[in-house]
Design a protein around this motif. Structure first.
Motif, PDB file in Angstrom:
ATOM      1  N   ASP A  13       2.276  15.293 -22.843  1.00 50.63           N
ATOM      2  CA  ASP A  13       2.661  16.143 -23.949  1.00 50.63           C
ATOM      3  C   ASP A  13       2.239  17.577 -23.687  1.00 50.63           C
ATOM      4  O   ASP A  13       1.578  17.890 -22.690  1.00 50.63           O
ATOM      5  CB  ASP A  13       2.035  15.629 -25.244  1.00 50.63           C
ATOM      6  N   THR A  19       1.180  10.006 -21.907  1.00 53.65           N
ATOM      7  CA  THR A  19       1.824   8.976 -22.712  1.00 53.65           C
ATOM      8  C   THR A  19       2.234   7.836 -21.791  1.00 53.65           C
ATOM      9  O   THR A  19       2.897   8.058 -20.781  1.00 53.65           O
ATOM     10  CB  THR A  19       3.062   9.527 -23.441  1.00 53.65           C
ATOM     11  N   ASP A 147      -2.615   5.651 -30.277  1.00 54.95           N
ATOM     12  CA  ASP A 147      -3.492   6.505 -29.477  1.00 54.95           C
ATOM     13  C   ASP A 147      -4.684   5.687 -28.983  1.00 54.95           C
ATOM     14  O   ASP A 147      -5.154   4.770 -29.671  1.00 54.95           O
ATOM     15  CB  ASP A 147      -3.999   7.696 -30.290  1.00 54.95           C
ATOM     16  N   ARG A 171      -1.599   8.482 -25.282  1.00 54.77           N
ATOM     17  CA  ARG A 171      -0.719   7.989 -26.330  1.00 54.77           C
ATOM     18  C   ARG A 171       0.057   6.801 -25.781  1.00 54.77           C
ATOM     19  O   ARG A 171       0.338   6.723 -24.590  1.00 54.77           O
ATOM     20  CB  ARG A 171       0.215   9.095 -26.814  1.00 54.77           C
TER      21      ARG A 171
END
Length: 284
Positions: A13, A19, A147, A171
């Motif tokens: 991100d 992620t 998370d 994430r």
């Protein structure tokens, strides 16, 4: 990291947080990289000593407990890591000592009156860094997991100011390898007869020709028992602009593998029509 212990994150991100796409992995790997470098790499002779009794303490969320430790390279010496009973915390011995990770540079020496004994260069036999993987179990991850955070803290009995904990964050995106196919039997229908109002319909035979829609959902991955449940939404032509029924759901037959019974909402046959089930005939 994921299957095979080496798998890049799906993306990062804007804030740099990785992620990861989770599907059927039983574990993931957290890469740990520890160095013992001088505060100023351009003048390594000013400070930087071996770190005695160097330890790493890691704290894990309940969704991601500790499972094992693996070397970064098969030729690396094994590390001793001791975890608590539920895998929420592990302590790893990094070295006693963890050697200074830089040799004396080529910076000018201070005047003789202020000179200090030069720090010895790093022995070639000792590694300048420690690199390894902490293997973490994914059995606690559910569809609600968004998370994950792992706290890493270094300690040593040697002087080391400003040794603050580091938090590794990620994430999570759950990806289930599901597929759905459908077929209508028969593939063509013809309507005829008298149009009836809803209040005049009492029996199955009064709603027109039957059509059976067969829908199959397949899961090419692992069982969903640890990741929650899968839901299928079916949409069909429900009524005409005049408000008359076009397709009326008479019956829903679910054939699922062993496990918790599957349910549908809303239920079929909302008008509670009388059903007739001749042998070998399906309804839709």
């Amino acid at each position: 990291p994921c299957g095979g212990h080496r798998c890049p994150p799906r993306h990062r991100d804007a804030d740099g947080t990785a992620t990861f796409a989770m599907s059927d992995q039983k574990d993931v790997a957290l890469e740990i990289h520890v160095t013992n470098l001088p505060s100023d790499p351009t003048a390594p002779e000013r400070d930087g000593d071996d770190a005695h009794e160097a330890l790493l303490m890691a704290n894990f969320p309940e969704e991601l407990p500790y499972s094992a430790v693996r070397p970064y390279d098969a030729r690396d010496r094994p590390l001793l890591c001791v975890a608590n009973a539920n895998g929420s915390q592990v302590q790893c011995e990094l070295g006693n000592p963890l050697p200074r990770g830089a040799q004396v540079g080529a910076a000018p020496a201070p005047p003789p009156a202020m000179s200090r004994a030069p720090r010895p260069p790093l022995s070639p036999a000792l590694p300048p860094q420690v690199r390894f993987y902490l293997i973490l179990s994914t059995l606690g991850i559910t569809l609600q997991t968004r998370d994950l955070a792992v706290e890493l803290a270094l300690s040593t009995i040697s002087e080391q100011p400003g040794l603050a904990p580091v938090v590794a964050r990620a994430r999570v995106v759950i990806e289930l390898p599901l597929s759905v196919t459908g077929v209508a039997v028969p593939s063509r229908l013809f309507f005829g007869g008298t149009v009836r109002g809803e209040s005049a319909v009492r029996h199955e035979s009064q709603v027109g020709s039957a059509v059976r829609y067969e829908v199959m959902v397949s899961n090419r991955g692992q069982s969903l028992k640890t990741l929650g449940s899968a839901f299928l939404t079916l949409l069909w032509p429900h009524e005409l602009p005049s408000g008359k029924w076009l397709l009326y759901p008479l019956e829903l037959e679910l054939a699922a593998p062993p496990g918790p019974p599957a349910t549908c909402s809303p239920a079929a046959n909302p008008l509670r029509l009388a059903l007739v089930r001749p042998p070998g005939r399906g309804h839709g």
